[in-house]
Design an enzyme around this catalytic site. Structure first.
Site, PDB file in Angstrom:
ATOM      1  CG  ASN A  97      -9.972 -13.315   8.533  1.00 41.08           C
ATOM      2  OD1 ASN A  97      -9.340 -12.473   8.665  1.00 41.08           O
ATOM      3  ND2 ASN A  97      -9.525 -14.589   8.612  1.00 41.08           N
ATOM      4  NE  ARG A 145      -2.311  -4.267   2.840  1.00 43.81           N
ATOM      5  CZ  ARG A 145      -3.485  -3.747   2.832  1.00 43.81           C
ATOM      6  NH1 ARG A 145      -3.640  -2.858   3.644  1.00 43.81           N
ATOM      7  NH2 ARG A 145      -4.362  -4.111   1.867  1.00 43.81           N
ATOM      8  NE  ARG A 164     -10.766  -3.259   0.111  1.00 41.54           N
ATOM      9  CZ  ARG A 164     -11.611  -2.563  -0.532  1.00 41.54           C
ATOM     10  NH1 ARG A 164     -12.479  -1.825  -0.072  1.00 41.54           N
ATOM     11  NH2 ARG A 164     -11.660  -2.845  -1.633  1.00 41.54           N
ATOM     12  CG  HIS A 195      -0.341  -5.782  -4.674  1.00 43.93           C
ATOM     13  ND1 HIS A 195      -0.200  -7.250  -4.836  1.00 43.93           N
ATOM     14  CD2 HIS A 195      -0.991  -5.571  -3.271  1.00 43.93           C
ATOM     15  CE1 HIS A 195      -0.505  -7.709  -3.516  1.00 43.93           C
ATOM     16  NE2 HIS A 195      -0.986  -7.018  -2.747  1.00 43.93           N
ATOM     17  CE1 TYR A 254       0.093 -11.076   8.006  1.00 47.52           C
ATOM     18  CE2 TYR A 254       0.046 -10.281   5.565  1.00 47.52           C
ATOM     19  CZ  TYR A 254      -0.294 -10.404   6.889  1.00 47.52           C
ATOM     20  OH  TYR A 254      -1.760  -9.539   7.024  1.00 47.52           O
ATOM     21  NE  ARG A 274      -4.314 -16.529   3.541  1.00 45.83           N
ATOM     22  CZ  ARG A 274      -3.685 -15.438   3.054  1.00 45.83           C
ATOM     23  NH1 ARG A 274      -2.509 -15.222   2.556  1.00 45.83           N
ATOM     24  NH2 ARG A 274      -4.525 -14.418   2.788  1.00 45.83           N
ATOM     25  CG  HIS A 287       1.443 -12.838   2.275  1.00 43.50           C
ATOM     26  ND1 HIS A 287       2.092 -11.894   1.619  1.00 43.50           N
ATOM     27  CD2 HIS A 287      -0.023 -12.284   2.035  1.00 43.50           C
ATOM     28  CE1 HIS A 287       1.608 -10.643   1.296  1.00 43.50           C
ATOM     29  NE2 HIS A 287       0.387 -10.989   1.357  1.00 43.50           N
TER      30      HIS A 287
END
Length: 724
Positions: free
Chosen positions: A74, A406, A436, A466, A499, A595, A623
């Site tokens: 991270n 993704r 990204r 997205h 997730y 979160r 998530h």
């Protein structure tokens, strides 16, 4: 980035780390000026919570090592994106004050100081807490100095046969300029002396990233698992790399570079080619952090600082080993007792066949009722993946349309789309190649899809796509029927196991028509502003939520039932936050489960007495995004892909879908009740930006983890035959 780790899919961190400074919002002056927390410090506070899990002796040992690796991963991304972006804006003169009005140079200094503190704490957690416990558990991370002659002889052979051939020492002298140091690579600085002339030279040696970071020692009969860091093993064989020279000093160092990617889409005729060139340029971004071992001498350090052109404040002195993200390898050791108890996802009871011996009929199940999925408690493979695989194989399916942000490297989702196209179906894949750190993978899949005959598009200029959408058009009895999936997480079978996400499968004609219009907008030239069960960014998602927040305030002032509950990854958008402040002032209970980044100041007298903010971290990455409004007893609940950040609301295509099934509304309400219960471990945010952890009851006993409770509840549905 390790895409299969808890936060390391550049997903975790990426969900909250885009360049996200906004210059269009205007303060109307009716609320106190100092009503936000600094977003960068809020992110660092989030990563501190991750570190607290690594420091917690009550958690399984290998999970603590995993959290150490997550923290490192991270923080790498924080430097590569946030600090890099801030430095770039300062250097170009384009920097604007932060969300709390702090000058960019000032906030850069503050977050670098905080990063220094956190990296030191992180290293201490490994050295003083986790490593001794690993030793006690029979997992030893040795140093060369710990080893006896027999072990050293074994490692000599391993080095000669498996490591030495791939090493590439690079000299630095007038004939050999200082080499390029790639971002996040682990390196050795080596100083050697010619014994004949006495002349001293410098060389750089890159630790090969394709080799295991921790080399396992042969079994010595003790039953212990023993490892030595690869860089330590190499360091003690430098004489083999510089024969005839005297190696008199060596140190480890690691460079972090600006990994941001900028693409001017409207000036790029071929977006993929432009992005590929930009990805190549990314490798040569300017350095923004230099990590060194704390024993590095001043001469070597001054050389690195000069050649890398960085400031001393960007130098981080740490005890070896550097790059604790390498601990991901240790966490793969097969020691179940040192890990979380295994959770086995169950198939949603709504997708089970009516007859025990019948094959699953995904379309029949969805046609009977809307199905709310909760991953990873409910299997992604037997729900979303099966939905798309059955659609690809079903001769009655005419078309499939899907967004891909993704996905995994061996994606069965992509394979299903290819099979559908090869079977003659109309297939549209909207691939977001600007996701990204997943750009290269998405380019690869886009080309593979195109070769198979899939219609591949890349969304709208200037907007990332997205949203998580899939639409299947199926012919049934002479009519066309829409089958839709709208989710909060990516179409990635691997990350779906770690997730936490929600997804809606529905045969609603209303939702199907909404998605048809939205896909037409994304692939063609349609401009849609009206949807019936969707809220879509950037056109009207923010305004749709503001309308509902204000309705709660009106109801509270009229003495009617009101309340707002929101679960999401990050909340930064000032317009949404100000609306929540005003709702609080009107008497609306506002409960947030966040979160990551949260810049709201809860519990401030006259501003936010009715707002509480909690954060929950655990074995799964929380998530899902949920927006729930009491609405005078007629609940309005949405799930979808959007966090409350400028980029999500203004620069991305996002979609929320409204849940209508009473069972689903009840399930969401139960989820919030559990998350907000004092019996659930959590962190609570104070108005000064500090987070306090609550994970013991009044008797000092550990509270039961929410994710364990959910797994037990959802698994019980299968055993009891409950149908939603």
């Amino acid at each position: 980035m390790d895409s299969e780790t808890y936060l390391g899919d550049a997903g975790l961190a990426t969900d909250s780390l885009d360049d996200d400074y906004d210059t269009t919002w205007v303060d109307d002056g009716t609320l106190p000026p100092e009503r936000y927390l600094d977003r960068e410090l809020s992110w660092l506070a989030f990563n501190t919570r991750v570190l607290e899990l690594a420091e917690d002796p009550e958690l399984p040992l290998l999970e603590r090592a995993n959290f150490l690796a997550i923290f490192a991963s991270n923080l790498d991304e924080f430097f590569m994106v946030r600090i890099a972006g801030l430095k770039r804006r300062i250097l170009t003169g384009l920097a604007v004050p932060t969300n709390v009005g702090t000058a960019p140079t000032e906030v850069l200094a503050v977050i670098q100081d905080r990063a220094h503190e956190l990296q030191a704490r992180h290293a201490a957690a490994f050295r003083n807490l986790v490593k001794p416990d690993l030793d006690d558990a029979g997992i030893h991370i040795e140093t060369w100095a710990d080893l006896g002659p027999a072990d050293r002889e074994s490692l000599d052979e391993i080095f000669a046969n498996q490591i030495f051939p791939v090493l590439m020492p690079l000299a630095v002298d007038p004939a050999h300029p200082f080499p390029y140091i790639s971002g996040l690579s682990l390196n050795l600085s080596v100083r050697v002396r010619n014994p004949k002339t006495g002349k001293e030279e410098f060389a750089r040696l890159k630790v090969p990233p394709m080799l295991s970071r921790f080399v396992q020692l042969p079994d010595d009969g003790t039953g212990l698992l023993r490892f030595i860091p690869l860089e330590d093993l190499i360091s003690n064989h430098l004489g083999d790399l510089f024969p005839g020279m005297e190696v008199f000093d060596h140190h480890e160092f690691r460079v972090t570079r600006n990994e941001d990617v900028e693409v001017e889409e409207d000036e790029s005729e071929n977006l993929i080619q432009t992005l590929e060139r930009e990805l190549l340029r990314r490798r040569f971004g300017p350095p923004i952090r230099l990590e060194i071992t704390d024993d590095m001498d001043d001469l070597t350090l001054s050389l690195l600082v000069r050649e890398l052109d960085i400031t001393e404040h960007e130098v981080y002195r740490l005890p070896a080993p550097l790059d604790l993200g390498g601990l991901f390898e240790i966490t793969r050791i097969d020691r179940p007792r040192l890990k979380y108890r295994r959770h086995v996802p169950t198939t949603s009871v709504s997708l089970m066949p009516l007859e025990s011996n019948s094959p699953p009929d995904i379309f029949g199940s969805i046609a009977r009722q809307d199905i709310l999925l909760h991953h990873p408690y409910e299997s992604f493979a037997t729900s979303v993946q099966a939905f798309l695989e059955q659609a690809a194989a079903d001769p009655n399916v005419l078309a499939i349309k899907q967004t891909l942000y993704r996905t995994s490297g061996d994606s069965p989702i992509v394979e299903a789309l290819i099979q559908a196209a090869e079977a003659g179906k109309q297939v549209l894949a909207l691939v977001e190649i600007k996701a990204r750190f997943d750009e290269s993978a998405n380019i690869s899949w886009a080309r593979k899809l195109e070769k198979a005959g899939v219609h591949v598009v890349y969304g709208l200029v200037g907007l990332k796509t997205h949203c998580k959408l899939a639409l299947v058009i199926r012919q049934e009895g002479g009519t066309l029927r829409h089958y839709s999936h709208i989710g909060t997480g990516n179409y990635n079978p691997k990350t779906s196991r770690i997730y936490e996400d929600l997804g809606l499968l529905t045969a609603s004609n209303t939702v199907g028509k909404d998605l048809t219009r939205l896909f037409n907008q994304l692939s063609g030239y349609a401009i849609e502003k009206k949807f019936k069960r969707l809220l879509v960014a950037p056109l009207h998602l923010r305004n749709g939520l503001l309308k509902r927040i204000r309705a709660e305030a009106v109801n509270a002032q009229a003495g009617l039932p009101s309340g707002i509950r929101i679960k999401l990854n990050s909340i930064v958008d000032e317009v949404i936050i100000d609306a929540l402040y005003r709702a609080s002032q009107a008497g609306v209970p506002v409960e947030l489960v966040v979160r990551g980044i949260c810049v709201i100041k809860p519990g401030v007298e006259g501003l936010s007495e009715n707002i509480i903010v909690r954060s929950i971290l655990g074995r799964y990455l929380e998530h899902s995004r949920i927006f729930s409004f009491v609405n005078n007893g007629d609940p309005q609940v949405y799930i979808g892909s959007a966090d409350m950040m400028h980029r999500n609301l203004d620069r991305r295509v996002e979609a929320l879908v409204r849940l209508t099934s009473p069972d689903h509304l009840r399930e969401v309400d139960e989820l919030f009740e559990l998350a907000l219960s004092d019996a659930t471990p959590h962190w609570e945010l104070a108005g000064d930006g500090s987070w306090s952890r609550h994970h013991h009851d009044e008797n000092g006993q550990p509270l039961e983890d929410m994710q364990n409770v959910l797994m037990r509840r959802i698994s019980a549905r299968k055993r009891s035959g409950v149908v939603r």
